[in-house]
Scaffold this active site. Sequence first.
Site, PDB file in Angstrom:
ATOM      1  N   ILE A  49       0.848  -1.189   0.000  1.00 39.57           N
ATOM      2  CA  ILE A  49       0.000   0.000   0.000  1.00 39.57           C
ATOM      3  C   ILE A  49       0.881   1.235   0.000  1.00 39.57           C
ATOM      4  CG2 ILE A  49      -1.858   1.210   1.187  1.00 39.57           C
ATOM      5  CD1 ILE A  49      -2.231  -1.504   2.751  1.00 39.57           C
ATOM      6  N   CYS A  50       0.534   2.177  -0.869  1.00 42.39           N
ATOM      7  CA  CYS A  50       1.299   3.417  -0.938  1.00 42.39           C
ATOM      8  C   CYS A  50       0.503   4.490  -0.193  1.00 42.39           C
ATOM      9  CB  CYS A  50       1.486   3.767  -2.412  1.00 42.39           C
ATOM     10  SG  CYS A  50       2.022   5.431  -2.712  1.00 42.39           S
ATOM     11  N   LEU A  51       0.698   4.542   1.118  1.00 39.91           N
ATOM     12  CA  LEU A  51      -0.057   5.487   1.935  1.00 39.91           C
ATOM     13  C   LEU A  51       0.913   6.143   2.918  1.00 39.91           C
ATOM     14  CD1 LEU A  51      -2.963   6.476   2.688  1.00 39.91           C
ATOM     15  CD2 LEU A  51      -2.962   4.717   4.435  1.00 39.91           C
TER      16      LEU A  51
END
Lengths: 155, 448
Positions: free
Chosen positions: A93-95
């Site tokens: 996840i790119c958060l």
Amino acid sequence: MATSFATKRLSKELNKINGQLPPGISLVKADDFQEWQLDIKVLDNNPIYLNQTYRLMFKFSSSYPIEPPEVTFLACPDRPIPMHPHIYSNGIICLDLLGMQGWSPVQNVESICMSLQSMLTGNTKNERPEGDQQFVANNRRRPRDIDFYYHDNTV
Amino acid sequence: MSLQGHNPPPNTPSSDYSLSPRVSRRQPRTQMSTDRAANLNISHTVDLRALVYVGTVDQNLICAICRCALVDPVTTHCGHTFCQSCIDDALSHSQLCPVDRSWLSLADLKPSPRIIVNQLDDLKAKCPSCSIAYARSMLQNHLERYCKEALVFCAGKNTEQGCEETVKRRFSDKGCLHYTTECPDCQESLLMVELEDHREKLCDQRNRHCERCGAELLRCKESDHETECPDAIACCKWAEYGCEHEAKRRELPLHLDECSFKLVGPMAEILKKEINTLRSEVRTLTETNQLQERRIKFLENGFRDPYRPLDYSDFSDQTLSAIPEAGNPEPLSAGSEYLLSLLEAQESKMSQLSAAMTENEAKQTTLLFNETIPIKNELAEIRSMQQTTSMHVRWLLRFRLQDNHRRLGTGPGSNGGSDGATGGGSSNDSPLPRRLSDGLSRDIITKL
Ligand SMILES: [Zn+2]
Ligand SMILES: [Zn+2]
Ligand SMILES: [Zn+2]
Ligand SMILES: [Zn+2]
Ligand SMILES: [Zn+2]
Ligand SMILES: [Zn+2]
Ligand SMILES: [Zn+2]
């Protein structure tokens, strides 16, 4: 000392989670204080995620909650990786919330789940991040390090 | 020396908190006994984050980092409170307030206001050794000086034996118990300190069946069973009034129907009660009577007084009372006695009143407590619901805003730059998620 601090905090969270969780979030597995699994559902009628449940894998270091946990989506039967322009097909996840910079020790497993729920709720693009195939094929780094790396690159 | 029947320990918080120094000064004997025990005490460190608190701890007293009741609280210049050690750790990682993300350094931390510290000190937590609840601030002292289950040096430490073992405090007044003895049940040889535990939990002969009722019971608790065994021989309920019937305890109810005292018994019971109330009435009457007699004497004396030189009578009463002719010693003593008894009566009334007051207070607090618990729970639930909804609303708003921007083409292009950039796949996406998550985390954080 550091290990026991993370353990104590996580046992508090587990107590709370065993009591009550917000709608659409449920605990699957928390056998130890290194690795937990939770299921999340999107609560509105977003057609991309309708009637789907997604599994999240949390990995805690001994520095939790000073450092963020490693959170990824886990693919297993009945549990696909959700389509989202910031979620790679291998579950990473790119958060920013989960990166070293965006993390705050007041966050917890429950608030991360709610953030991800909201991230999905707000999404309208049924697509993967650009360069997904290439990234998934080549990546050997841990999610935390990747985050760090591409902050450097962009800024 | 038994497990049951805890007397209120000497450091019960409510009364001892402010009184203890005075009490110990007035009673040098207690002081001495604790001094003697003091050299056997071991210093215990209480892990405040591992305590079990009684009831739920107020959300405002919980550290957002460790999720425990605050330990050594410090408050930031932005008004947030954390444990000293927690915020130290967090700041060594990033110099931002974990809650609102404002800049923060160690120099910006101040000890929290007294009121927070006091509230924390008053939190009731269970002693890790004996599980009795005390104010958190009292626990250390309790463990080191009073807790019956906490470890202390063996009393043999100070004798020529020089025993170096530790024992639970409740064993420490029996001298060194580190000698071998034999379990009376299984004849296994073991240390005297371990005997109680062995007989209650470990001994394979610890259980026995009652030869009368067949119930399983602990050998070391046999005498307790004697008074409740249904097959033991017991006297009739009315034995006190003359019934000589004896039977097994379980069969006594049958006898009650045919007992020749079944009519007399209850009557006698009532009479007994009546007699007791009458006795106590008579007692109070005699007391008032005495009081009135003294009063009469006092008044009579008051009438006589003018005819008598006052200082002379004082003198004669106090110093010459041994000489019979030196006037009647009655008047003065009667007077002061009367005043004294008045005082006593007032004092007893006072103590009655204060007892009633404390009882009332206790009732009130439990009532209030019971009423507030559901309200608090509801509030917490509503709070968490409100959190999620407001988060979602903001998300929808943001989403709508982005939609509008997109429709307007190149709007006030905040994404403009990165949209056109030709970086790697992942770098292309980073500005968007970062902003999203920033907004998100702040939403959640400010509500926490
Ligand atoms: Zn702050
Ligand atoms: Zn803390
Ligand atoms: Zn104790
Ligand atoms: Zn000893
Ligand atoms: Zn035995
Ligand atoms: Zn029996
Ligand atoms: Zn009888």
